[in-house]
Write an enzyme that holds these catalytic residues in place. Structure first.
Site, PDB file in Angstrom:
ATOM      1  N   ARG A 107       0.776  -1.223   0.000  1.00  0.00           N
ATOM      2  CA  ARG A 107       0.000   0.000   0.000  1.00  0.00           C
ATOM      3  C   ARG A 107       0.821   1.294   0.000  1.00  0.00           C
ATOM      4  O   ARG A 107       0.285   2.360  -0.317  1.00  0.00           O
ATOM      5  CB  ARG A 107      -0.939   0.043   1.224  1.00  0.00           C
ATOM      6  N   THR A 122       3.655   2.778  -1.534  1.00  0.00           N
ATOM      7  CA  THR A 122       3.970   3.627  -2.684  1.00  0.00           C
ATOM      8  C   THR A 122       2.689   4.219  -3.250  1.00  0.00           C
ATOM      9  O   THR A 122       2.688   5.334  -3.778  1.00  0.00           O
ATOM     10  CB  THR A 122       4.718   2.820  -3.757  1.00  0.00           C
ATOM     11  N   LYS A 128       0.774   0.846  -9.032  1.00  0.00           N
ATOM     12  CA  LYS A 128       0.073  -0.286  -8.435  1.00  0.00           C
ATOM     13  C   LYS A 128       1.012  -0.923  -7.416  1.00  0.00           C
ATOM     14  O   LYS A 128       2.234  -0.878  -7.590  1.00  0.00           O
ATOM     15  CB  LYS A 128      -0.303  -1.324  -9.491  1.00  0.00           C
ATOM     16  N   VAL A 151       3.279  -3.581  -5.650  1.00  0.00           N
ATOM     17  CA  VAL A 151       4.093  -4.609  -6.304  1.00  0.00           C
ATOM     18  C   VAL A 151       4.737  -5.583  -5.315  1.00  0.00           C
ATOM     19  O   VAL A 151       5.402  -6.523  -5.733  1.00  0.00           O
ATOM     20  CB  VAL A 151       5.209  -3.973  -7.156  1.00  0.00           C
ATOM     21  N   GLY A 152       4.550  -5.378  -4.024  1.00  0.00           N
ATOM     22  CA  GLY A 152       5.364  -6.105  -3.058  1.00  0.00           C
ATOM     23  C   GLY A 152       4.970  -7.536  -2.777  1.00  0.00           C
ATOM     24  O   GLY A 152       5.766  -8.285  -2.208  1.00  0.00           O
ATOM     25  N   GLU A 153       3.769  -7.929  -3.136  1.00  0.00           N
ATOM     26  CA  GLU A 153       3.298  -9.210  -2.623  1.00  0.00           C
ATOM     27  C   GLU A 153       2.977 -10.263  -3.680  1.00  0.00           C
ATOM     28  O   GLU A 153       3.267 -11.439  -3.512  1.00  0.00           O
ATOM     29  CB  GLU A 153       2.057  -8.976  -1.750  1.00  0.00           C
TER      30      GLU A 153
END
Lengths: 87, 761
Positions: free
Chosen positions: B529, B531, B715, B717-719
């Site tokens: 959430r 960025t 969007k 992108v971390g998960e």
């Protein structure tokens, strides 16, 4: 001037079973999300607080946090769903 | 907040570049301060006594011998913490029950897992504290335990809570069980629709619980004064949430607790909750001294949240042309010692990448005698995807269809109805599949004992509450402060978005993470959430700064502010009619800060919505050693819809890291318990996460379908990158060996046994 097309409020099956006697869909006046919540609370007293605290809302599929000022367009779908967990 | 301000035509100067991160040098030189690096005068050291039993009633705790040891200042037990009401607070999927939380921090009536905290000591040194632990006498009544989720659901299973009645079932069951909650999502009529399928495959799967594997153990320093005010230094994924939880458990007003964010050595969801903070704070309150706690690696494994292990059954029906007509999934998740597994996410994400008219998912949240599950990167989604994407692979084989083509044919797009409720509002999935279909490596020939597997994944991505403050200094440099812990380079991305918005060089912007007293509330760094949501707050604050700068330029020029525009970092006359003024730089305006009104500062706070979900599709090539069962990853290609990458290197890093964790989950990671429910591999020597030599060079394909609701198209992108790897690897192993693996990890012994079994059949 013709009345604005109502918005369609949709609840999940589980949520509706717990809070609205299993009724999943409602028509409400468009305007803002605050108005939608007030309308739902008027039909089911106490439901407004639950919607504010427990749900995220998808407006025509676009997911938002529950914020009063969020515009609700005529004819749109307002889907209350469980909040997103963080990872 | 919905912000439709992205200008596709605008040329970006900073966003999309790859500058050096501001936190880089202190981290590589060892100067960055993590949770364990803080000290105060008069500080005491605390140690926690942990249960040696997986399940035991605590009949009595006698700390008198420990308290008599010279140097021991205090001993606390669960009785020192105020009782909390038994109620689930907040949204169903993330509900908090403080009655449970306070018992997880420190056991009361029962110890519910090996490693469960039962008492804590504060002493003048770590050695004295450790010696004191051995002098605390705990009278246990050892009880039968249960760890496996299927065993925990059995009618005769030992009960963790003798009064637990399953929620979500009407009418409510009359007998208690370990099933905390049952949930269902339905779309159409799946049971009836299977009759129309040409091929139906039903399979069952199991996954091992895995730890997030962050390198930094939990650590904190607490100081609670006699005046009731306190400070906390802690490494977490959200110091505002640490503040709220700790204050609640200690009965403090939130405003009386100031939490300082330490650097964080990895979290991946596991540091969105608290363990040691209330213990240190309670000991500090009791002794009047600052108190420091550092977990050991063994403590981390025995007492902190892994993600769930699971048992699943998935059934999917397709037509011969590849159209999926029905899907059914049953997902049973270990919650650990207290309710709260991510099984609802698993149900919601399982079939979300696909356009399927008839879907039914059922989830069970099941308590068992192991640490309470905590969030782990796209919580729940990787587990259900392992089952769903494996079954899709079998179906593709049965109808003779390329597995990517099968996925593309059924791809969810804007307007596709999800099983959990709303319609998809964003594209991005099909684009990831198409990217791999075009990838040159997808058609490369494979050798002996080699296989190629594909899989996809979905994650919601989050928005929510964030705040940011921007200051312009008198020399024209810029300081931005947010309350979002920086895990993946967010200080750099915030500085880049600020620089882009203000029109100044990246090097002029200093980005910081402020304490809870210095900036507005920021929700945790999680859910992919920051960025997105905190980025919107930063951009909004910069826009306020620009309005302020325009007004100050107008004062300098003695014109109306409406006659001033901000372009490329300068105030300029909006037209020739305004006057013939040379552009004023941000630095020039800042130099006149005092005479134009004083400090140049702006804040913005948002509750960001309009976030777009994450879609990922990956393929990998593996080679299986039939003599040992060892799997070597030869190639891993990961396509992901990233919206727009603010800092492409960090986005690539997120995807690479997610895939690396997925490879560990797939091939090696598991908790090994002995017959008494005690963990046998509580360390990185025996709990094997991947190391660099285990991993191939990743090929990251960033698919850019910008989100119009973010100023720069971001969007999360971390998960989502961790969702497909387990199934992709299982599918590749199947192609390499002809053996379908349905249980994780697919470790050498397990794979070898499966190969031997297939050979003998």
């Amino acid at each position: 001037m013709p009345p604005a097309q109502p918005a369609r409020v949709v609840l999940t099956t589980g949520f509706s079973q717990r809070h609205t006697g299993g009724v999943k869909e409602f028509s409400v006046e468009p305007g803002t999300l605050r108005g939608v919540i007030k309308a739902m609370d008027a039909r089911f007293p106490g439901l407004g607080d639950i919607l504010e605290e427990e749900t995220t809302v998808a407006i025509d599929g676009e997911i938002h946090e529950v914020v009063y000022s969020q515009p609700i367009r005529p004819g749109c779908e307002v889907f209350f769903l469980p909040k997103i967990e963080s990872g | 907040m919905l912000t439709r301000t992205k200008d596709e035509e605008k040329t970006l100067k900073v966003v999309g570049t790859r500058p050096v991160r501001p936190d880089g040098e202190p981290k590589v030189t060892g100067l960055a301060q993590y949770g364990a690096d803080f000290s105060l005068p008069g500080m005491l050291w605390a140690k926690i006594l942990r249960s040696p039993h997986a399940h035991a009633r605590i009949r009595a705790i006698d700390a008198s011998r420990a308290l008599a040891l010279p140097g021991v200042k205090a001993v606390i037990t669960g009785a020192d913490f105020m009782e909390q009401p038994f109620e689930y607070v907040g949204p169903e999927r993330v509900a908090v029950n403080y009655w449970h939380m306070t018992r997880n921090i420190m056991a009361r009536e029962k110890a519910l897992y090996e490693g469960h905290a039962v008492a804590a000591v504060a002493a003048v040194s770590p050695a004295v504290a450790a010696a004191a632990l051995k002098l605390i006498d705990v009278d246990y009544e050892v009880l039968p335990h249960v760890i496996d989720v299927d065993a925990a659901m059995a009618p005769d299973a030992p009960l963790l809570f003798e009064d637990m009645i399953t929620r979500g079932v009407e009418p409510a069951p009359t007998r208690p069980s370990n099933v905390s909650k049952q949930i269902d999502f339905r779309l159409g009529d799946a049971d009836a629709a299977f009759a129309a399928a040409d091929e139906v495959v039903e399979m069952s799967f199991k996954t091992a619980p895995v730890h997030q594997g962050y390198i930094e153990p939990h650590a904190c320093l607490a100081r609670i004064g006699a005046d009731g005010q306190g400070e906390l230094w802690s490494a977490s994924q959200g110091h505002f949430v640490v503040r709220a939880y700790t204050a609640k458990l200690l009965g403090m007003e939130i405003g009386n607790l100031l939490v300082h964010p330490a650097e964080i050595g990895g979290g991946f969801g596991g540091k969105t909750v608290i363990y040691v903070e209330p213990v240190a704070a309670m000991l500090s309150r009791k002794t009047g001294h600052p108190v420091k706690i550092m977990m050991s690696r063994e403590d981390v494994f025995r007492a902190t949240g892994p993600t769930s292990g699971a048992s699943m059954t998935v059934r999917i029906g397709v037509k011969k042309d590849g159209r999926i007509v029905a899907a059914r999934g049953v997902f049973r998740f270990q919650a650990g010692a207290f309710p709260g597994s991510p099984v609802m996410n698993a149900c919601m994400c399982a079939f979300a990448p696909y356009d399927i008219a008839n879907v039914h998912t059922t989830g069970y949240d099941v308590v068992c005698n192991r640490p309470k599950a905590a969030a782990y990167r796209a919580p729940g989604s990787p587990i259900s995807a392992f089952a769903v994407e494996s079954v899709l692979d079998v179906l593709a084989g049965k109808i003779g269809m390329d597995p990517l083509a099968l996925r593309l044919k059924n791809a969810a797009r804007t307007g596709t109805q999800t099983a959990y409720g709303p319609k998809h509002a964003h594209d991005g999935y099909a684009e990831t599949v198409e990217a791999l279909m075009k990838h040159p490596a997808y058609k490369l020939p494979l050798g002996r004992n080699q296989g190629r597997g594909v899989a996809s994944g979905y994650w919601f991505n989050g928005g929510g509450e964030s705040a940011a403050t921007v200051h312009i200094n008198e020399d024209g440099s810029v300081v931005i402060a947010t309350g979002s812990m920086d895990i993946g380079g967010s200080r750099a991305s915030m500085a880049m978005m600020a620089a882009e918005t203000l029109g100044v060089p990246y090097e002029k912007v200093r980005s910081t993470v402020a304490d809870t007293g210095s900036v507005g509330y920021n929700h945790v760094t999680g859910g992919s959430r920051v960025t997105y949501a905190t980025g919107i707050a930063v951009v909004e604050a910069c826009r306020k700064i620009i309005d302020d700068l325009r007004g100050r330029a107008a004062q300098i020029w003695d014109v109306n502010p409406s006659g001033v525009v901000w372009e490329d970092g300068h105030a300029r006359p909006a037209s020739a009619e305004v006057g013939d003024f040379a552009p004023l730089s941000l630095k020039a305006i800042a130099a006149k800060r005092a005479v134009t009104g004083g400090p140049i500062v702006a804040e913005a706070a948002v509750n960001a919505g309009g976030m777009a979900p994450g879609f990922a599709t990956q393929f990998c090539d593996v080679e299986v050693d039939p003599e040992t069962g060892a799997v070597k990853i030869l190639r891993f290609v990961a396509a992901q819809d990233v919206g727009r990458a603010i800092h492409p290197s960090y986005v690539e890093g997120q995807i690479q890291g997610a895939v690396a964790q997925g490879i560990g989950w797939a091939l090696n990671e598991e908790y090994i318990y002995d017959k008494n429910g005690r963990l046998s591999n509580a360390g990185f020597l025996d709990y094997r996460i991947p190391v660099a030599s285990d991993l191939p060079s990743f090929d990251v394909v960033m698919v850019a379908v910008p989100n119009p609701n973010h100023p720069f198209g971001v969007k999360g992108v971390g998960e989502v990158g961790i969702v497909p790897p387990m199934a992709a690897i299982a599918n590749a192993i199947q192609q390499a060996t002809g053996t379908r693996m349905t249980e994780l990890p697919m470790s050498p012994p397990r794979l070898l046994a499966a190969l031997d079994s297939a050979e003998g059949a």
